[in-house]
Write a protein that holds these residues in place. Sequence first.
Motif, mmCIF file in Angstrom:
data_model
loop_
_atom_site.group_PDB
_atom_site.id
_atom_site.type_symbol
_atom_site.label_atom_id
_atom_site.label_comp_id
_atom_site.label_asym_id
_atom_site.label_seq_id
_atom_site.Cartn_x
_atom_site.Cartn_y
_atom_site.Cartn_z
ATOM 1 N N ASN A 218 49.471 54.103 39.454
ATOM 2 C CA ASN A 218 48.353 53.921 40.054
ATOM 3 C C ASN A 218 47.906 52.528 40.491
ATOM 4 O OD1 ASN A 218 47.529 56.771 39.997
ATOM 5 N ND2 ASN A 218 46.696 56.561 38.168
ATOM 6 N N TYR A 219 48.729 51.770 39.940
ATOM 7 C CA TYR A 219 48.620 50.148 39.921
ATOM 8 C C TYR A 219 48.399 49.844 41.499
ATOM 9 C CZ TYR A 219 48.535 45.785 37.842
ATOM 10 O OH TYR A 219 48.328 44.670 37.399
ATOM 11 N N ASP A 220 49.486 50.204 42.393
ATOM 12 C CA ASP A 220 49.776 49.765 43.759
ATOM 13 C C ASP A 220 48.521 50.300 44.557
ATOM 14 O OD1 ASP A 220 51.765 47.936 43.228
ATOM 15 O OD2 ASP A 220 53.242 49.813 43.560
ATOM 16 N N GLU A 221 48.235 51.491 44.151
ATOM 17 C CA GLU A 221 47.272 52.353 44.913
ATOM 18 C C GLU A 221 45.909 51.608 44.502
ATOM 19 O OE1 GLU A 221 45.146 56.656 45.177
ATOM 20 O OE2 GLU A 221 46.998 56.487 44.257
ATOM 21 N N LEU A 222 45.857 51.099 43.579
ATOM 22 C CA LEU A 222 44.409 50.541 43.106
ATOM 23 C C LEU A 222 44.378 49.085 43.866
ATOM 24 C CD1 LEU A 222 42.188 49.372 41.147
ATOM 25 C CD2 LEU A 222 43.677 48.405 39.871
ATOM 26 N N PHE A 223 45.385 48.341 44.173
ATOM 27 C CA PHE A 223 45.189 47.294 44.981
ATOM 28 C C PHE A 223 45.304 47.471 46.461
ATOM 29 C CE2 PHE A 223 47.652 45.249 41.338
ATOM 30 C CZ PHE A 223 46.531 44.735 40.666
ATOM 31 N N GLU A 224 45.772 48.724 47.081
ATOM 32 C CA GLU A 224 45.671 49.083 48.357
ATOM 33 C C GLU A 224 43.954 49.535 48.759
ATOM 34 O OE1 GLU A 224 48.611 51.900 49.409
ATOM 35 O OE2 GLU A 224 50.282 50.637 48.459
ATOM 36 N N GLN A 225 43.596 50.484 47.848
ATOM 37 C CA GLN A 225 42.019 50.786 47.906
ATOM 38 C C GLN A 225 41.169 49.675 47.765
ATOM 39 O OE1 GLN A 225 41.093 54.730 46.779
ATOM 40 N NE2 GLN A 225 43.474 55.345 46.562
ATOM 41 N N LEU A 226 41.415 49.045 46.842
ATOM 42 C CA LEU A 226 40.475 47.786 46.350
ATOM 43 C C LEU A 226 41.219 46.581 46.309
ATOM 44 C CD1 LEU A 226 38.766 50.005 43.460
ATOM 45 C CD2 LEU A 226 37.743 49.585 45.539
ATOM 46 N N PRO A 227 41.306 45.793 47.423
ATOM 47 C CA PRO A 227 42.116 44.573 47.321
ATOM 48 C C PRO A 227 41.448 43.600 46.528
ATOM 49 C CG PRO A 227 41.714 45.322 49.647
ATOM 50 C CD PRO A 227 41.111 46.417 48.665
ATOM 51 N N LYS A 228 40.210 43.529 46.321
ATOM 52 C CA LYS A 228 39.490 42.613 45.333
ATOM 53 C C LYS A 228 39.799 42.554 43.886
ATOM 54 C CE LYS A 228 35.299 43.962 46.661
ATOM 55 N NZ LYS A 228 33.689 43.769 46.722
ATOM 56 N N MET A 229 40.585 43.918 43.643
ATOM 57 C CA MET A 229 40.844 44.172 42.200
ATOM 58 C C MET A 229 42.223 42.967 41.993
ATOM 59 S SD MET A 229 38.944 45.635 40.512
ATOM 60 C CE MET A 229 39.817 46.208 39.024
ATOM 61 N N GLU A 230 42.981 42.767 43.107
ATOM 62 C CA GLU A 230 43.954 41.996 42.746
ATOM 63 C C GLU A 230 43.435 40.451 42.240
ATOM 64 O OE1 GLU A 230 48.011 42.260 44.944
ATOM 65 O OE2 GLU A 230 46.728 42.577 46.693
ATOM 66 N N LYS A 231 42.317 40.012 42.835
ATOM 67 C CA LYS A 231 41.898 38.870 42.479
ATOM 68 C C LYS A 231 41.349 39.058 40.895
ATOM 69 C CE LYS A 231 38.001 35.503 43.153
ATOM 70 N NZ LYS A 231 36.732 35.040 43.833
ATOM 71 N N TYR A 232 40.843 40.038 40.552
ATOM 72 C CA TYR A 232 40.144 40.296 39.412
ATOM 73 C C TYR A 232 41.535 40.093 38.239
ATOM 74 C CZ TYR A 232 39.012 42.986 35.154
ATOM 75 O OH TYR A 232 39.083 43.226 33.908
ATOM 76 N N PHE A 233 42.454 40.825 38.564
ATOM 77 C CA PHE A 233 43.634 40.818 37.739
ATOM 78 C C PHE A 233 44.379 39.426 37.599
ATOM 79 C CE2 PHE A 233 43.492 45.503 37.213
ATOM 80 C CZ PHE A 233 43.391 45.609 35.878
ATOM 81 N N ARG A 234 44.478 38.666 38.735
ATOM 82 C CA ARG A 234 44.994 37.449 38.731
ATOM 83 C C ARG A 234 44.167 36.601 37.734
ATOM 84 N NH1 ARG A 234 43.128 33.130 41.427
ATOM 85 N NH2 ARG A 234 41.950 34.228 43.184
ATOM 86 N N LEU A 235 42.730 36.780 37.908
ATOM 87 C CA LEU A 235 42.032 35.870 37.029
ATOM 88 C C LEU A 235 42.226 36.240 35.448
ATOM 89 C CD1 LEU A 235 38.797 35.764 39.197
ATOM 90 C CD2 LEU A 235 40.265 33.868 38.874
#
Length: 189
Positions: free
Chosen positions: A110-127
Amino acid sequence: MYSALYNHINRFIDLSNDEQEILASLLKSFSFKKKAFLHEAGETCRANYFVVKGCLRLYFIDIKGAEQTTQFAIENWWISDLTSFIFQKPSDFYIQAAEATEVIIIERRNYDELFEQLPKMEKYFRLIFQKLHQASQMRIKYLYSQTAEERYTSFNSLFPEFVQRVPQYMLASYLGFTPEFLSKIRAKK
């Protein structure tokens, strides 16, 4: 159900109620008893774990057959074998409950789907990953630049909750010495 995670995420980014619902559809929650394994060496790590309550540890078995703890996670911390999780390769690490633990997980599928549906979660996990990387670098620095007693004193001042909660042999492993040596340090205090 996932309020602890939403509160944590909202410290870094803002998620609307609709976005929280999308996120909830991609998450699962589990409870584990003390000493239960969430992941074992040789397997491919299929989840990233957010600790709601309890304590987890990441460790490997060294060439002498001893457990070497490399990371702990308590409430509001993430833990995974990130190399195995991200690249889907067999792991050298175990993830074990040091206490009875409740987690929220995001599965790799579900990881890639998470980032596709909620792109701002990439920023969260980057931080989050930046904080994890910084902590790992400091731990390595302390292992090479401080005496065992200095490492214990420093760790105890930064994370007193761990010293009270984590079994002595796990803490000693994390700090790079034996449980017997930890007993001697504590006896001096």
